[in-house]
Design a protein around this motif. Structure first.
Motif, PDB file in Angstrom:
ATOM      1  N   GLU A 157       0.793  -1.172  -0.082  1.00 27.08           N
ATOM      2  CA  GLU A 157      -0.161  -0.007   0.066  1.00 27.08           C
ATOM      3  C   GLU A 157       0.830   1.263  -0.002  1.00 27.08           C
ATOM      4  O   GLU A 157       0.413   2.292  -0.866  1.00 27.08           O
ATOM      5  CB  GLU A 157      -1.026   0.019   1.262  1.00 27.08           C
ATOM      6  N   ASP A 158       2.067   1.222   0.724  1.00 28.56           N
ATOM      7  CA  ASP A 158       2.848   2.535   0.942  1.00 28.56           C
ATOM      8  C   ASP A 158       3.611   2.655  -0.398  1.00 28.56           C
ATOM      9  O   ASP A 158       3.802   3.525  -0.966  1.00 28.56           O
ATOM     10  CB  ASP A 158       3.903   2.193   1.807  1.00 28.56           C
ATOM     11  N   ALA A 159       3.964   1.503  -1.261  1.00 33.74           N
ATOM     12  CA  ALA A 159       4.554   1.539  -2.640  1.00 33.74           C
ATOM     13  C   ALA A 159       3.926   2.239  -3.589  1.00 33.74           C
ATOM     14  O   ALA A 159       4.125   2.658  -4.548  1.00 33.74           O
ATOM     15  CB  ALA A 159       4.974   0.118  -2.940  1.00 33.74           C
ATOM     16  N   LEU A 160       2.035   1.745  -3.379  1.00 39.72           N
ATOM     17  CA  LEU A 160       1.532   2.338  -4.533  1.00 39.72           C
ATOM     18  C   LEU A 160       0.750   3.681  -4.312  1.00 39.72           C
ATOM     19  O   LEU A 160       0.110   4.111  -5.283  1.00 39.72           O
ATOM     20  CB  LEU A 160       0.437   1.218  -4.600  1.00 39.72           C
ATOM     21  N   VAL A 161       1.263   4.407  -3.165  1.00 39.79           N
ATOM     22  CA  VAL A 161       0.656   5.784  -3.040  1.00 39.79           C
ATOM     23  C   VAL A 161       1.066   6.687  -4.443  1.00 39.79           C
ATOM     24  O   VAL A 161       2.023   6.870  -4.878  1.00 39.79           O
ATOM     25  CB  VAL A 161       1.444   6.222  -1.897  1.00 39.79           C
ATOM     26  N   GLY A 162      -0.223   7.267  -4.842  1.00 39.34           N
ATOM     27  CA  GLY A 162       0.126   8.399  -6.068  1.00 39.34           C
ATOM     28  C   GLY A 162      -0.203   7.640  -7.430  1.00 39.34           C
ATOM     29  O   GLY A 162      -0.288   8.206  -8.304  1.00 39.34           O
ATOM     30  N   CYS A 163      -0.300   6.256  -7.302  1.00 39.86           N
ATOM     31  CA  CYS A 163      -0.195   5.246  -8.430  1.00 39.86           C
ATOM     32  C   CYS A 163      -1.789   5.314  -9.154  1.00 39.86           C
ATOM     33  O   CYS A 163      -2.851   5.314  -8.451  1.00 39.86           O
ATOM     34  CB  CYS A 163      -0.009   3.744  -8.442  1.00 39.86           C
ATOM     35  N   ASN A 164      -1.932   5.654 -10.419  1.00 36.24           N
ATOM     36  CA  ASN A 164      -3.105   5.566 -11.162  1.00 36.24           C
ATOM     37  C   ASN A 164      -3.507   4.233 -11.806  1.00 36.24           C
ATOM     38  O   ASN A 164      -4.426   3.754 -11.849  1.00 36.24           O
ATOM     39  CB  ASN A 164      -2.998   6.624 -11.983  1.00 36.24           C
ATOM     40  N   LEU A 165      -2.276   3.449 -12.085  1.00 30.96           N
ATOM     41  CA  LEU A 165      -2.377   1.943 -12.698  1.00 30.96           C
ATOM     42  C   LEU A 165      -1.449   1.185 -12.253  1.00 30.96           C
ATOM     43  O   LEU A 165      -0.337   1.379 -12.071  1.00 30.96           O
ATOM     44  CB  LEU A 165      -2.442   2.169 -14.334  1.00 30.96           C
ATOM     45  N   VAL A 166      -1.927  -0.065 -11.783  1.00 36.67           N
ATOM     46  CA  VAL A 166      -0.920  -1.057 -11.102  1.00 36.67           C
ATOM     47  C   VAL A 166      -1.265  -2.234 -11.938  1.00 36.67           C
ATOM     48  O   VAL A 166      -2.495  -2.745 -12.128  1.00 36.67           O
ATOM     49  CB  VAL A 166      -1.423  -1.105  -9.488  1.00 36.67           C
ATOM     50  N   LEU A 167      -0.162  -2.919 -12.427  1.00 33.50           N
ATOM     51  CA  LEU A 167      -0.073  -4.221 -13.141  1.00 33.50           C
ATOM     52  C   LEU A 167       0.784  -4.969 -12.145  1.00 33.50           C
ATOM     53  O   LEU A 167       1.905  -4.802 -11.976  1.00 33.50           O
ATOM     54  CB  LEU A 167       0.705  -4.103 -14.491  1.00 33.50           C
ATOM     55  N   GLY A 168       0.104  -6.290 -11.852  1.00 32.09           N
ATOM     56  CA  GLY A 168       0.950  -7.093 -10.918  1.00 32.09           C
ATOM     57  C   GLY A 168       1.157  -8.448 -11.886  1.00 32.09           C
ATOM     58  O   GLY A 168       0.536  -9.115 -12.290  1.00 32.09           O
TER      59      GLY A 168
END
Length: 257
Positions: A67-78
């Motif tokens: 969650e901390d790593a994704l702060v500010g992200c609009n698109l996430v690909l796992g």
């Protein structure tokens, strides 16, 4: 454009893989590395495997949670195996590269997330991703080294970037200059929305917290593929707030009254 893309490594157990991933990133023009709870970092093996990409290791951000790593992200690909119980939007590496560049060209923040060497991402972590990316390796020997997986996605991202001429199209340029409300909601904004949504569903009796039956996971998938922008997020949060008020017996008041 490429500076909008971050590579996120979750729970990396071997420091050499961090160095190898950094080298793969630098080969393809990516520079932002985020490490989620690495077992050993900094470490001399990471430095040795980086082989010229020490600047990426020096600039790496270390955080405690995804969650901390994704702060500010609009698109996430796992990049991990799918949760078989709940189908999720799936891309191959080439499709992932194109989508990454399309969104980065609009000034959005993108995260490419890689799981643990031994177990990948947990189902909960996978549900924080808009898309899952599957690398179609040989079924007879399907396991990829972490740095190799980073190399594959970094390469496809660079190829998509080169194909786009390294710059936004006319349509994308228009979108970059459009008002802030058209920007996709960031992942931290989405997480707050999901918390608000879950609390509201419990409040009105639609969700039994003792027997959730994957409801929130399915709703995450629904809203994740809908590409909710900030203006739409404001509307959704307002609806939830008024729903909670109604459930608590509070009278509805229009804002213009």
């Amino acid at each position: 454009m490429l500076q909008n893309i971050r590579v996120v490594l979750v729970g990396t157990s071997h420091p050499g893989n961090i160095g190898g991933a950094a080298r793969a990133m630098k080969n393809m023009g990516l520079s932002r590395l985020v490490l989620v709870d690495p077992a050993m970092f900094p470490h001399h093996e990471a430095d040795a495997r980086a082989s010229g990409a020490g600047d990426i290791l020096e600039g790496a951000q270390v955080v405690a949670t995804l969650e901390d790593a994704l702060v500010g992200c609009n698109l996430v690909l796992g990049t991990s195996a799918r949760d078989r119980r709940i189908p999720w939007p799936l891309l191959d590496p080439r499709e992932a590269g194109v989508k990454t560049v399309e969104h980065a060209a609009q000034g959005e923040e993108i995260a490419l997330v890689f799981g643990r060497e031994y177990a990948g991402l947990t189902n909960e972590e996978l549900q924080r991703c808009h898309y899952h990316v599957h690398i179609p390796s040989d079924p007879e020997f399907s396991s990829l080294n972490l740095a190799a997986a980073v190399q594959v996605l970094s390469y496809e991202t660079r190829m998509a970037w080169l194909a786009a001429g390294g710059q936004a199209t006319k349509v994308e340029k228009f979108e970059v200059n459009s008002v802030r409300s058209t920007e996709l909601a960031t992942m931290d904004e989405m997480e707050k929305f999901y918390e608000h949504l879950e609390a509201t569903l419990v409040n009105i009796g639609f969700l039994d917290p003792e027997k959730p039956r994957h409801l929130m996971a399915r709703l995450r998938r629904l809203y994740g593929r809908s590409s909710v922008n900030r203006s739409e997020m404001s509307i959704l949060r307002g609806i939830l707030t008024e729903t909670q008020k109604a459930a608590n017996g509070e009278p509805y008041k229009r804002k213009d009254q």
